[in-house]
Design a protein around this motif. Structure first.
Motif, mmCIF file in Angstrom:
data_model
loop_
_atom_site.group_PDB
_atom_site.id
_atom_site.type_symbol
_atom_site.label_atom_id
_atom_site.label_comp_id
_atom_site.label_asym_id
_atom_site.label_seq_id
_atom_site.Cartn_x
_atom_site.Cartn_y
_atom_site.Cartn_z
ATOM 1 N N ALA A 60 3.082 -4.082 9.786
ATOM 2 C CA ALA A 60 3.437 -5.032 10.812
ATOM 3 C C ALA A 60 4.671 -4.153 11.483
ATOM 4 C CB ALA A 60 3.691 -6.265 10.666
ATOM 5 N N SER A 62 6.604 -5.495 14.116
ATOM 6 C CA SER A 62 7.424 -6.641 14.229
ATOM 7 C C SER A 62 8.556 -6.705 12.888
ATOM 8 C CB SER A 62 7.028 -7.683 14.537
ATOM 9 O OG SER A 62 6.257 -8.471 13.712
ATOM 10 N N HIS A 105 -7.291 -0.863 5.880
ATOM 11 C CA HIS A 105 -6.711 -1.586 6.487
ATOM 12 C C HIS A 105 -7.465 -2.406 7.636
ATOM 13 C CE1 HIS A 105 -3.120 -3.874 8.453
ATOM 14 N NE2 HIS A 105 -2.617 -3.507 7.203
ATOM 15 N N PRO A 106 -7.263 -3.649 7.758
ATOM 16 C CA PRO A 106 -7.835 -4.475 8.748
ATOM 17 C C PRO A 106 -7.670 -3.841 10.321
ATOM 18 C CG PRO A 106 -7.113 -5.935 7.051
ATOM 19 C CD PRO A 106 -6.665 -4.826 6.814
ATOM 20 N N HIS A 107 -6.503 -3.527 10.448
ATOM 21 C CA HIS A 107 -6.221 -3.005 11.746
ATOM 22 C C HIS A 107 -7.122 -1.491 12.144
ATOM 23 C CE1 HIS A 107 -2.231 -5.224 12.439
ATOM 24 N NE2 HIS A 107 -3.393 -5.997 12.099
ATOM 25 N N THR A 126 -14.961 -3.846 3.785
ATOM 26 C CA THR A 126 -13.659 -4.596 3.087
ATOM 27 C C THR A 126 -12.503 -4.203 3.415
ATOM 28 O OG1 THR A 126 -15.496 -4.415 1.199
ATOM 29 C CG2 THR A 126 -13.325 -4.819 0.335
ATOM 30 N N ALA A 127 -11.624 -5.220 3.127
ATOM 31 C CA ALA A 127 -9.935 -4.790 3.611
ATOM 32 C C ALA A 127 -9.397 -4.310 2.597
ATOM 33 C CB ALA A 127 -9.483 -6.461 4.037
ATOM 34 N N ALA A 128 -8.482 -3.329 2.635
ATOM 35 C CA ALA A 128 -7.404 -2.990 1.707
ATOM 36 C C ALA A 128 -6.059 -2.955 2.331
ATOM 37 C CB ALA A 128 -7.745 -1.342 1.581
ATOM 38 N N ASN A 129 -4.981 -2.810 1.267
ATOM 39 C CA ASN A 129 -3.761 -3.055 2.083
ATOM 40 C C ASN A 129 -3.124 -1.912 2.686
ATOM 41 O OD1 ASN A 129 -2.070 -5.324 1.014
ATOM 42 N ND2 ASN A 129 -2.643 -4.927 -1.470
ATOM 43 N N ARG A 227 11.985 -9.996 20.852
ATOM 44 C CA ARG A 227 11.812 -10.929 19.527
ATOM 45 C C ARG A 227 12.754 -12.007 19.608
ATOM 46 N NH1 ARG A 227 8.037 -10.718 15.681
ATOM 47 N NH2 ARG A 227 9.451 -10.772 14.002
ATOM 48 N N ARG B 32 -16.308 -12.989 14.797
ATOM 49 C CA ARG B 32 -15.985 -12.170 13.866
ATOM 50 C C ARG B 32 -14.402 -11.399 14.178
ATOM 51 N NH1 ARG B 32 -17.499 -7.345 11.435
ATOM 52 N NH2 ARG B 32 -17.928 -6.659 13.365
ATOM 53 N N ASN B 55 3.291 -12.635 17.074
ATOM 54 C CA ASN B 55 3.792 -12.675 15.744
ATOM 55 C C ASN B 55 2.614 -13.288 14.976
ATOM 56 O OD1 ASN B 55 5.822 -12.428 13.639
ATOM 57 N ND2 ASN B 55 6.410 -14.717 13.654
ATOM 58 N N GLY B 59 -4.668 -10.100 12.459
ATOM 59 C CA GLY B 59 -5.355 -9.547 13.869
ATOM 60 C C GLY B 59 -3.886 -8.830 14.608
ATOM 61 N N ALA B 60 -4.390 -7.845 15.157
ATOM 62 C CA ALA B 60 -3.285 -7.317 16.107
ATOM 63 C C ALA B 60 -3.376 -8.069 17.135
ATOM 64 C CB ALA B 60 -3.680 -5.736 16.078
ATOM 65 N N HIS B 105 -4.753 -11.642 3.893
ATOM 66 C CA HIS B 105 -4.700 -10.494 4.885
ATOM 67 C C HIS B 105 -3.267 -9.797 4.443
ATOM 68 C CE1 HIS B 105 -3.722 -8.415 8.677
ATOM 69 N NE2 HIS B 105 -4.933 -8.687 9.202
ATOM 70 N N PRO B 106 -3.014 -8.361 4.861
ATOM 71 C CA PRO B 106 -1.950 -7.726 4.323
ATOM 72 C C PRO B 106 -0.531 -8.378 4.875
ATOM 73 C CG PRO B 106 -3.910 -6.151 4.857
ATOM 74 C CD PRO B 106 -4.236 -7.461 5.037
ATOM 75 N N HIS B 107 -0.743 -8.670 6.319
ATOM 76 C CA HIS B 107 0.518 -9.248 6.814
ATOM 77 C C HIS B 107 1.054 -10.582 6.387
ATOM 78 C CE1 HIS B 107 -0.136 -6.751 10.692
ATOM 79 N NE2 HIS B 107 -0.056 -5.793 9.862
ATOM 80 N N LEU B 109 0.217 -11.557 3.073
ATOM 81 C CA LEU B 109 0.890 -11.199 1.673
ATOM 82 C C LEU B 109 2.398 -10.717 1.771
ATOM 83 C CD1 LEU B 109 -2.052 -9.055 -0.011
ATOM 84 C CD2 LEU B 109 -1.007 -11.637 -0.730
ATOM 85 N N GLN B 125 -2.318 -8.120 -6.359
ATOM 86 C CA GLN B 125 -2.360 -8.593 -4.855
ATOM 87 C C GLN B 125 -3.619 -7.745 -4.330
ATOM 88 O OE1 GLN B 125 1.352 -8.570 -2.896
ATOM 89 N NE2 GLN B 125 2.367 -9.703 -4.607
ATOM 90 N N THR B 126 -4.327 -8.474 -3.648
ATOM 91 C CA THR B 126 -5.556 -7.851 -2.914
ATOM 92 C C THR B 126 -5.663 -7.969 -1.458
ATOM 93 O OG1 THR B 126 -6.752 -8.044 -5.173
ATOM 94 C CG2 THR B 126 -8.079 -7.654 -2.969
ATOM 95 N N ALA B 127 -5.844 -7.170 -0.577
ATOM 96 C CA ALA B 127 -6.344 -7.367 0.924
ATOM 97 C C ALA B 127 -7.302 -8.028 1.035
ATOM 98 C CB ALA B 127 -6.058 -6.128 1.679
ATOM 99 N N ALA B 128 -7.367 -8.841 2.270
ATOM 100 C CA ALA B 128 -8.584 -9.540 2.714
ATOM 101 C C ALA B 128 -8.735 -9.223 4.180
ATOM 102 C CB ALA B 128 -8.884 -10.774 2.422
ATOM 103 N N ASN B 129 -9.884 -9.474 4.956
ATOM 104 C CA ASN B 129 -9.868 -9.059 6.364
ATOM 105 C C ASN B 129 -9.033 -10.213 7.159
ATOM 106 O OD1 ASN B 129 -11.051 -6.828 7.414
ATOM 107 N ND2 ASN B 129 -13.063 -7.309 6.121
#
Lengths: 308, 308
Positions: A60, A62, A105-107, A126-129, A227, B32, B55, B59-60, B105-107, B109, B125-129
């Motif tokens: 991120a 921000s 990474h989801p992004h 699948t999502a990854a970090n 911000r 989705r 913020n 999602g972005a 989601h990585p953000h 976490l 720790q594992t990433a998810a969508n």
């Protein structure tokens, strides 16, 4: 031989950006998070940190900007702009028709949906970090394919199924290389300066005044972001990037004016632009260092009674 | 009974925001992706889309803002501000000491690292969508715990190990509810207006001029963000949020001035503020509708020769 800390593991876009700047003898150190890369420089464990500051596909922005605005100051000495283009890595000899799962990474996944629909329509996503963590997951058998930065292919013994992938042409991501404050890089004639200012939001028009201080001196703004300050309703931070170097009179004069007008100004560095300005970055008429020198001499003469 | 499309699966912060706005009879439809939620409204498949604009922890935001700036216009009719506070969900009867893996989601976490270090120090720790996808993964046995929006606990048969979690107090995330253009919500006295303007970056000071148009009319800016236009070096989009309603004379007058100065202005809506302004949002002296009416009458009299 400086060491450069970046958001890891090995093979992220942050590493790719660091390599643009690094010399052959420099060592690159992957860190677990972006704030950890900044902390390594603050603690003296690394000479430079390479962190994403705009349009990141991992992590991120921000949070990065917040981390630069507080704690011990760091200053940018270089910027790197990378095209947002991905590679798809697979286990050796795995063909596209056998790819059942793809991770990133989801992004990053969000930015290759068009390519995946056309080329790996049946693969579960699948999502990854991070994009690099996705490559590590291919290695350990967690999934079949990873959407990564191109540099990931140099670290992991995987095959490149595709490269140069981008649903949207022309997108770029931007990084800064930051270090402890010290001697600044000299002006090159095509430089950028970054600052963070804190201002009271209740004064209507405060930002218009700050930007007018830049505009009056012929300084072109290239980025702005606001911000809200956490826990301080009614106070805002503004991140500003603009053309010019703090060693130029017009830029120094503008920064001093902002310092008079704002509660706080933090200097984040003056550094060479990664890309030339779309228009000239030269100070407009009346705003060159020579103009400032001549005006200063004239004013001194008026004040000591020898001119007017 | 409008249907509201949001970034799914069920249990995301986007759903939590949609529920703040929704009536008891409204149906909520998980989509989705965020752009898919906007596309559902454009295609007439949903009445409203609830999307993160500031913020986001899932999602972005930049992709969302880009999607609002192009294609068929949508307008915001409401905003929702949520505290960034997470719940940790686990399989029924699983105690903290037996949690080996935790996902989100990585953000998300990244925003609970302090809590995880103190409470689940040994969990991988594992990433998810999305935060909600992490909860789905607990259900199907992919991992032991998920860091989620509080609303996720109402959808999935999981235990709440902890709730109200936030490493940083006071952080908030902001959503807009958007629909097809039509009759606007009426002014409430505490409203916000959102626009996207496109301007040529080569004109130094163009943004200072635009913000001065707002400031001159006593209009307080609450958010600004710049985005370079992909493939058009030297052109910028600015996202602006400011106090006031387009039905107020001062706001209408300012928007007309921006339309004269910019290549393009897109109106993204005037809607009630979710939180009262830190200071009064009332137009400052000289900027009320009555002031505008009196000035218009005086000017008309001057022009037709009956006043001065």
């Amino acid at each position: 031989m400086p060491s450069i800390a970046y958001f890891g593991p090995r093979g992220t876009f942050s590493e790719q950006a660091a390599r643009v700047h690094a010399g052959a003898d420099d060592t690159l150190e992957p860190m677990r998070t972006v704030p950890a890369a900044l902390a390594a420089v603050r603690a003296g464990e690394a000479d430079l940190a390479c962190v994403p500051v705009e349009n990141s596909v991992e992590g991120a922005v921000s949070a990065t900007m917040d981390a630069l605005a507080v704690d011990e100051p760091l200053v940018a000495v270089a910027e790197v702009v990378l095209p947002v283009r991905f590679s798809v890595l697979v286990r050796p000899n795995l063909t596209a028709d056998r790819v059942r799962t793809v991770a990133s990474h989801p992004h990053a996944l969000a930015q290759v949906q068009g390519w995946l629909a056309a080329n790996l329509p049946d693969a579960a996503q699948t999502a990854a970090n991070s994009t690099a963590a996705a490559a590590v997951g291919v290695l350990d058998g967690s999934w079949d394919a990873a959407v990564t930065a191109p540099v990931a292919a140099t670290h992991y013994p995987l095959d490149v199924l595709a490269t140069g992938i981008a649903d949207v042409e022309g997108a770029v991501t931007r990084f800064l290389l930051l270090r402890h404050p010290g001697t600044l890089p000299g002006p090159t004639g095509s430089d950028r300066t970054s600052i963070v200012v804190t201002a009271a939001a209740e004064r209507t028009g405060v930002l218009a005044e700050l930007l007018t201080e830049l505009a009056l001196r012929g300084i072109n703004l290239s980025r702005i972001e606001s911000r809200p300050l956490k826990g301080r309703l009614g106070q805002y931070r503004f991140y500003l990037d603009f053309d010019g170097h703090v060693h130029e009179q017009r830029v120094g004069d503008a920064l001093a004016a902002l310092h008079r007008r704002c509660q706080h100004v933090r200097f984040l560095g003056s550094y060479p632009r990664a890309e030339p300005s779309p228009t000239s970055t030269a100070a407009a008429a009346g705003n060159t260092d020579a103009d400032y020198a001549a005006a200063g001499e004239w004013l001194a003469a008026v004040r000591n009674g020898t001119g007017g």
